[in-house]
Design a protein around this motif. Structure first.
Motif, PDB file in Angstrom:
ATOM      1  N   ILE A   3       0.843  -1.198   0.000  1.00  0.00           N
ATOM      2  CA  ILE A   3       0.000   0.000   0.000  1.00  0.00           C
ATOM      3  C   ILE A   3       0.875   1.243   0.000  1.00  0.00           C
ATOM      4  CG2 ILE A   3      -1.777   1.262   1.270  1.00  0.00           C
ATOM      5  CD1 ILE A   3      -2.589  -1.542   2.432  1.00  0.00           C
ATOM      6  N   GLU A  40      -4.686   6.373   0.541  1.00  0.00           N
ATOM      7  CA  GLU A  40      -3.894   5.171   0.321  1.00  0.00           C
ATOM      8  C   GLU A  40      -4.380   4.424  -0.910  1.00  0.00           C
ATOM      9  OE1 GLU A  40      -4.194   2.942   3.963  1.00  0.00           O
ATOM     10  OE2 GLU A  40      -2.823   4.290   5.004  1.00  0.00           O
ATOM     11  N   LYS A  41      -3.441   3.721  -1.547  1.00  0.00           N
ATOM     12  CA  LYS A  41      -3.770   2.941  -2.742  1.00  0.00           C
ATOM     13  C   LYS A  41      -2.997   1.627  -2.706  1.00  0.00           C
ATOM     14  CE  LYS A  41      -3.125   2.826  -7.728  1.00  0.00           C
ATOM     15  NZ  LYS A  41      -2.453   3.454  -8.858  1.00  0.00           N
TER      16      LYS A  41
END
Length: 161
Positions: A138, A146-147
């Protein structure tokens, strides 16, 4: 008088010898691990613990003095194997990660359960999830959003030294 002094020296020497041989030195166990995401991102890490005093399950969480793990370092790389970032999450038995979570079975030599290792601030990257179920890499953006940039089925490969 000299005879008593010699006996005293001999008895003292024997007592010190027995004391010093009964002290068990710490035996550091070093464990290396790797994680490979489905999109090619990777993590490599190393941690140490005292094999003589370790319990069957090492569980560490949050900031502060750890119970058993003396050091833990993890590095992340992109699909071209270019380094992204390295984190020294535990140094000299002190964790610096607010969200840090790590579990290790000393009997089977497996990382187990929930983990959260790496960074935590904007611009950081971390590995989080449940081992053998789902682990995600992440990225934390400057905005705090967040991704998930990569994931796998929860596989981490261990190599003990």
């Amino acid at each position: 008088m000299q005879h008593i002094f010699v006996q005293l020296v001999i008895v003292t020497s024997l007592a010190l010898s027995l004391l010093l041989t009964s002290i068990t030195p710490a035996e550091a166990m070093t464990v290396n691990f790797t994680w490979q995401g489905n999109q090619g991102y990777s993590a490599t890490g190393t941690f140490n613990y005292d094999e003589k005093t370790a319990t069957a399950i090492l569980s560490e969480k949050g900031v502060g003095t750890t119970q058993a793990v003396e050091s833990l370092t993890v590095s992340f790389a992109d699909p071209s194997n270019h380094p992204i970032k390295t984190y020294n999450t535990i140094n000299d038995g002190v964790s610096t990660g607010k969200y840090f979570q790590f579990n290790f079975n000393t009997m089977t030599q497996d990382i187990i359960g929930l983990i959260d290792i790496g960074g935590q601030l904007p611009g950081d990257i971390y590995l989080k999830g449940t081992v053998y179920t789902d682990l995600s890499l992440i990225q934390v953006f400057d905005s705090g959003a967040e991704k998930i940039v990569d994931s796998n089925s929860g596989t981490i490969v261990i190599q003990s030294n």
